[in-house]
Every structure is written in structure tokens, then in C-alpha cells.
Write a protein that holds these residues in place. Structure first.
Motif, PDB file in Angstrom:
ATOM      1  N   ARG A 414       0.830  -1.205   0.000  1.00 29.49           N
ATOM      2  CA  ARG A 414       0.000   0.000   0.000  1.00 29.49           C
ATOM      3  C   ARG A 414       0.866   1.257   0.000  1.00 29.49           C
ATOM      4  O   ARG A 414       0.606   2.209  -0.733  1.00 29.49           O
ATOM      5  CB  ARG A 414      -0.937  -0.023   1.207  1.00 29.49           C
ATOM      6  N   ILE A 415       1.904   1.268   0.810  1.00 32.26           N
ATOM      7  CA  ILE A 415       2.794   2.426   0.891  1.00 32.26           C
ATOM      8  C   ILE A 415       3.454   2.686  -0.461  1.00 32.26           C
ATOM      9  O   ILE A 415       3.443   3.817  -0.972  1.00 32.26           O
ATOM     10  CB  ILE A 415       3.866   2.199   1.979  1.00 32.26           C
ATOM     11  N   LEU A 416       4.026   1.631  -1.053  1.00 35.30           N
ATOM     12  CA  LEU A 416       4.709   1.794  -2.331  1.00 35.30           C
ATOM     13  C   LEU A 416       3.738   2.148  -3.450  1.00 35.30           C
ATOM     14  O   LEU A 416       4.068   2.957  -4.330  1.00 35.30           O
ATOM     15  CB  LEU A 416       5.457   0.504  -2.686  1.00 35.30           C
ATOM     16  N   TYR A 417       2.557   1.550  -3.423  1.00 37.88           N
ATOM     17  CA  TYR A 417       1.577   1.830  -4.474  1.00 37.88           C
ATOM     18  C   TYR A 417       1.239   3.319  -4.513  1.00 37.88           C
ATOM     19  O   TYR A 417       1.241   3.945  -5.589  1.00 37.88           O
ATOM     20  CB  TYR A 417       0.310   1.009  -4.244  1.00 37.88           C
ATOM     21  N   GLU A 418       0.940   3.893  -3.370  1.00 36.21           N
ATOM     22  CA  GLU A 418       0.578   5.310  -3.373  1.00 36.21           C
ATOM     23  C   GLU A 418       1.773   6.194  -3.717  1.00 36.21           C
ATOM     24  O   GLU A 418       1.610   7.245  -4.367  1.00 36.21           O
ATOM     25  CB  GLU A 418      -0.007   5.687  -2.008  1.00 36.21           C
ATOM     26  N   ARG A 419       2.968   5.770  -3.338  1.00 33.35           N
ATOM     27  CA  ARG A 419       4.164   6.523  -3.711  1.00 33.35           C
ATOM     28  C   ARG A 419       4.357   6.496  -5.224  1.00 33.35           C
ATOM     29  O   ARG A 419       4.653   7.522  -5.851  1.00 33.35           O
ATOM     30  CB  ARG A 419       5.391   5.944  -3.011  1.00 33.35           C
ATOM     31  N   ILE A 420       4.171   5.307  -5.829  1.00 29.55           N
ATOM     32  CA  ILE A 420       4.323   5.186  -7.282  1.00 29.55           C
ATOM     33  C   ILE A 420       3.255   5.994  -8.006  1.00 29.55           C
ATOM     34  O   ILE A 420       3.533   6.647  -9.024  1.00 29.55           O
ATOM     35  CB  ILE A 420       4.270   3.705  -7.702  1.00 29.55           C
TER      36      ILE A 420
END
Length: 568
Positions: A414-420
Motif C-alpha cells: 500500500r505504501i509503495l503503491y501510493e508513492r508510485i
């Protein structure tokens, strides 16, 4: 065979076939007439799937005695008067086809009393002709009884399903109108048994409880776009399920345009786009979506059964639905919570489960006692204190009212998805060059995709150099990827570009990158790494699920723990 004009009885049966497809079609037309007549109470009765017997009774304004014969004439209606009226239809019916179409394929009797008259009028129609007519005493309103449907059309009768299936279609239809008109009290009686009794109090959530069960109704999230009077301004309202409450069929999504029940793949897509990355593949939300807009902005005269419409500003309507549903999901996001149930909820009657509709929600037990449930919470996480790590997979944290188990892989996804996604919007994907390029061989189809959409890969950090007929050199990749998964994620993204529409390929790419770049299950984390993971998860917009729809955490309440340990 030479050209000739068909006989009137043949013409009437052909026309009736467009309106009356099955017993549920008869119920639909009669219920719509009742609603247009201002009824506040409607009772639908049917036996044998509606083939031998259907009766619809309402307390509407009734039909004047001098107009009852006219009501059975084709294209006779009180709802429109001129061509101009077709551009702003505000009633459910308007063509004047319902009663004559039904009378052409069944025996019909009607008793009705107009609100301004002292006595009612009875008529009996057979083969489309009124054969009996007399005055009778009756309450205000109309009762229409239909018998022996399709007896004079054996070919149509042969293609009907079993009586159980036809009854389920009727139950599904009546349930939809009770959702569209929560202020109307609907009673549905099938084979002498009361199947549905809506409260008629105007509260849509009470109707949801009657149809889908109390647990589902309580978990539903309210959708409300607010009043918007700008231009055509669609107003969206209703309820949708949280991401953790879903079904295997799209049959649980209901759409009403100015209270008209419609079918629309585009509207389904608009809702499911709002759930992007919140639901697992093959799962679909429950929803009741009301769309209100000026009548002149929608064309309802495009389908014989009036089940499809055209919007003047189609893109704006779909966008308004997607936005309203998305805002509801953000504002009322749930976190899975674990609580005890003494026994699973009882299933509603089988007649209320057509095409898996109305089937009760089932949850899997985490032990013989503890089962999952949804406790509505806001999207923001409470302040959590990390206690440790379990099985090198779950971070154990303490928070208000209990213990939280956080799936470290799902949380980091979830963290990486929103960052991407943020990097996609700003076109600033972080890239790392490879010391030694990797040789990649692709299929002919993949080569075609790389030729036509190679710029998409470049925008996401993949630099590919042609090195033969179907061979490429991979020279750079997104910085967050692990070295052992570079070609695997590359092929996933190429396949995503091949299979997905360009409307959502960016979300698919972001989800794939996040999955391969995230911390893995079984990976040991230091206390500081766990603390940082939780802090970053707290900053996300949708911390409750990973991009693929799995929950990131489970909540064990303090009261539940006390109960399980016998402290209360």
C-alpha cells in the motif's frame, strides 16, 4: 411468399413479445403503472412462477370509469400528450403498451375505483377483447389479475424456465422497486407465502435490511454527492458496501435514474473503478446508486423494456458516480475486526436469492470461536505502538481498544503503491541503472507491444534497447525493484499493457511494481524498521487494504480478548 399485411392479432402478439418477455415483465409493467398512479402500498402475488397467476394491487388514484376501455387500447396513455413530451419524460411508463400487451398474451381482469368516484368498475379481457364489464364496490386503487400467461403462445411458454426460476426473477424485480421507492410499502407473496414486506417508511437502509439482511445494511456506506444545480448536474445518492464486503456477482449493484431501474455496463464500470485495487479479482461490491438529473438530460425511449437509457452528458454522469462512490469509500473506510459470533446468521428465504442475490454473507473462522466481521472506522489509523513481529510476517502493534496484526507485505504494498501513483502523476519515477544489462527475449506479441507502447515502460523506469529480432537489453529499472525479479515484473507489465484498457493500465503497473518491491512475508524486520513501516502506513490515503484488495491489518478488540480469556 408475397408481401402482405399481417393480421391484427398477429401484430398484437409480436408487439406484446417486445414488452412481455416473461412473468416478471408483467409484474414490472403493472408495478410501474401503480407507482405512476401515486400508490403508497403495492401488493404483488404470484403462483407457479407467475405463469398461471399474477395479481398486483395498489392504492393509487385508480382509472376513471369512462376511460377503462381506453386503457386497453394500444398507445393510449395519460402520461404524454405530444412529441415534445418525449424529451422530458418524468414517469416510468409513457408508451401506452403495458395493458394491451399483457391482454394479448393472457387473460386479464381488472377492478379499479377512481379517487373521485363512489363505485368501482370491473372488466374481464380475453384475447385482447373486453368480454365483461360492470360496476362493483371496491376501495380506491386498482387490482389487475393475470391468468394463463402465454397459453395462446406455446412457443413462448416453452422457453420459460422453471417456476422457481421465474419466481426468483419476480422476487428480484420487486426488491429493486422497493429499493427505488423506499417510501412505498411493497408486499410480495409467492405461492401463498410472504417473501418480502418493505417498511415503506422512506428509509432506504431499512429496505436494505429487508433485502440483504441486517448485517449487510449496517455495514453499508452512504453515498451522497450533495445538491448540485450547475447545468444538468447529476445528483448521486445511495449506499455502497465497504471493500471487505463483496460478492462473486455484479447482480448486487442496482442503478436507478430518476427512480427508473436500469441496466448499464458503463455505470457498473464507474463504480468498480472507484474500488480499484480494493477488491480481489472476481469480487464485486454491493450497491444501490440513485442518479437524479433533469428529465431532458436522459433519453429513456431507447429500449422496449425501458431498461436502458442514454445520457446527454454521458461522461459527466459516469464521472459523478465514480467520484461520489470514491469519496464514500475514503470517508468511511473500514478495518477488519475480529469478533465472536454464537452462530452464523440465518439465510433469507430462497425466493429472495435469484442469481446468488440475497445470499447471506459468510465469513471464515480463524478458530472454532473467532470469526471475522467489519467494524466501520475512519480511513485514518489510530496511533499504534509496535510490540514485535510474529512469524516474520506480521507486525504486532498495540492501539486503542486492542491488538492489531499488520501484514507487513500488504502494508508495504500500500505504501509503495501510493508513492508510485504520486510519481506517475508528477512523471518522476525513481530509476536505477544496471551495471550489466540483462538480455530479455520476448514473444512476437510482446515485441509488438514494446514497439507500440515502449514509451509507457520508459516512463516507469524501464530502459530497453533493441538487440536482435525479438531480443532486448534491459539497462535500467525502477529503483524500488529487487534484482531477482526484474524480468518477471517486466513481463507482467507488458501483459498488463496487452490486456488492460488504457483507462486503468497505470494502476495495474503501479500495483505490480508495488507488489514486487514490497517487503516479503518471512522477512525479519528490526524494531526501527517495523516502526517506520507503521508510520508510513499511517500517512497513506487507504491504509486498510493492499492494492489487490487484501486487508493490511486485523483488529482484536480488548473486550474480545477479555471474553476469550474468560475475564468477562
Amino acid at each position: 411468399m408475397g408481401i402482405k399485411v399481417l393480421a391484427p392479432e398477429v401484430i398484437s402478439k409480436i408487439a406484446a413479445g417486445e414488452v412481455v418477455e416473461r412473468p416478471a415483465s408483467v409484474v414490472k409493467e403493472l408495478v410501474e403503472n401503480s407507482l405512476d398512479a401515486g400508490a403508497t402500498q403495492i401488493t404483488v402475488e404470484a403462483n407457479g412462477g407467475g405463469i398461471p397467476f399474477i395479481r398486483v394491487t395498489d392504492n393509487g388514484i385508480g382509472i376513471p370509469s369512462d376511460q377503462i376501455e381506453l386503457a386497453f387500447e394500444r398507445y393510449a396513455t395519460s402520461k404524454i400528450a405530444s412529441e415534445a413530451d418525449l424529451t422530458a419524460i418524468s414517469t416510468l411508463g409513457f408508451r401506452g403498451e403495458a395493458l394491451p400487451s399483457i391482454a394479448a398474451v393472457a387473460e386479464v381482469s381488472m377492478i379499479t375505483r377512481y379517487e373521485e368516484e363512489l363505485a368501482g368498475m370491473f372488466v374481464y379481457v380475453k384475447n385482447g377483447v373486453i368480454v365483461n364489464k360492470n360496476k362493483r364496490g371496491c376501495p380506491k386503487g386498482t387490482t389487475v389479475t393475470v391468468r394463463n400467461l402465454f397459453r395462446n403462445i406455446p412457443a413462448r411458454l416453452k422457453f420459460l424456465k422453471s417456476s422457481t426460476t421465474e419466481s426468483n426473477h419476480i422476487a428480484h424485480l420487486v426488491s429493486q422497486y422497493s429499493l427505488a421507492f423506499p417510501e412505498v410499502k411493497f408486499n410480495l407473496i409467492l405461492n401463498g407465502r410472504v417473501i418480502l414486506r418493505s417498511p415503506g417508511n422512506g428509509n432506504l437502509k431499512d429496505v436494505l435490511a429487508q433485502i440483504y439482511g441486517l448485517d449487510v445494511a449496517q455495514a453499508m456506506l452512504q453515498v451522497d454527492s450533495g445538491e448540485n444545480r450547475e447545468n444538468f448536474a447529476p445528483q448521486i445518492s445511495g449506499f455502497i458496501s465497504p471493500p471487505s464486503l463483496h460478492r462473486a456477482s455484479r447482480g448486487y449493484l442496482s442503478f436507478f435514474v430518476n427512480r427508473r431501474w436500469i441496466q448499464s455496463r458503463r455505470l457498473i464500470h464507474a463504480v468498480e473503478e472507484a474500488y480499484q485495487n480494493m477488491l480481489m479479482t472476481g469480487r464485486h461490491p454491493i450497491g444501490v446508486i440513485n442518479i437524479f438529473l433533469p428529465p431532458q438530460e436522459v433519453d429513456v425511449n431507447v429500449h422496449p423494456a425501458k431498461s436502458e437509457v442514454r445520457f446527454h452528458h454521458e461522461h459527466e454522469v459516469f464521472g459523478a458516480v465514480q467520484k461520489a462512490v470514491g469519496e464514500a469509500l475514503i470517508n468511511f473506510s473500514p478495518i477488519p475486526s475480529v469478533k465472536a459470533f454464537p452462530q452464523p446468521p440465518a439465510a433469507p428465504p430462497s425466493e429472495l436469492r435469484p442469481k446468488p442475490i440475497f445470499s447471506p454473507r459468510k465469513t471464515e473462522a480463524t478458530s472454532p470461536v473467532i470469526k471475522g466481521e467489519i467494524t466501520p472506522l475512519t480511513s485514518k489509523l489510530p496511533i499504534l505502538r509496535v510490540i514485535g513481529q510474529f512469524h516474520n510476517t506480521y507486525v504486532v502493534a498495540e492501539g486503542p481498544e486492542g491488538i492489531y496484526l499488520i501484514d507487513q507485505h500488504a502494508a508495504h504494498e500500500r505504501i509503495l503503491y501510493e508513492r508510485i501513483r504520486e510519481q506517475q502523476e508528477s512523471q518522476t519515477i525513481e530509476v536505477q541503472g544496471l551495471l550489466s544489462p540483462i538480455t530479455v527475449e520476448v514473444t512476437a506479441q510482446q515485441d509488438e507491444i514494446l514497439s507500440s507502447q515502449g514509451e509507457v515502460l520508459a516512463q516507469h523506469g524501464f530502459t530497453l534497447e533493441k538487440f536482435g529480432e525479438r531480443t532486448y537489453l534491459l539497462r535500467s529499472v525502477p529503483a524500488l525493484l529487487k534484482s531477482e525479479e526484474l524480468t518477471q515484473v517486466l513481463f507482467e507489465i507488458i501483459d498488463a499493457l496487452a490486456e488492460e484498457r488504457r483507462a486503468n493500465y497505470r494502476e495495474k503497473i503501479a500495483a505490480s511494481l508495488a507488489c514486487h518491491g514490497a517487503i516479503k512475508a518471512g522477512q525479519m524486520l528490526s524494531p526501527s524498521e517495523m516502526e517506520e513501516l507503521i508510520r508510513q502506513l499511517e500517512q497513506t490515503q487507504s491504509p486498510r487494504t493492499c492494492p489487490h484488495g487484501r486487508p493490511t491489518m486485523i483488529h482484536f478488540t480488548a473486550s474480545q480478548l477479555e471474553k476469550e480469556f474468560g475475564r468477562r
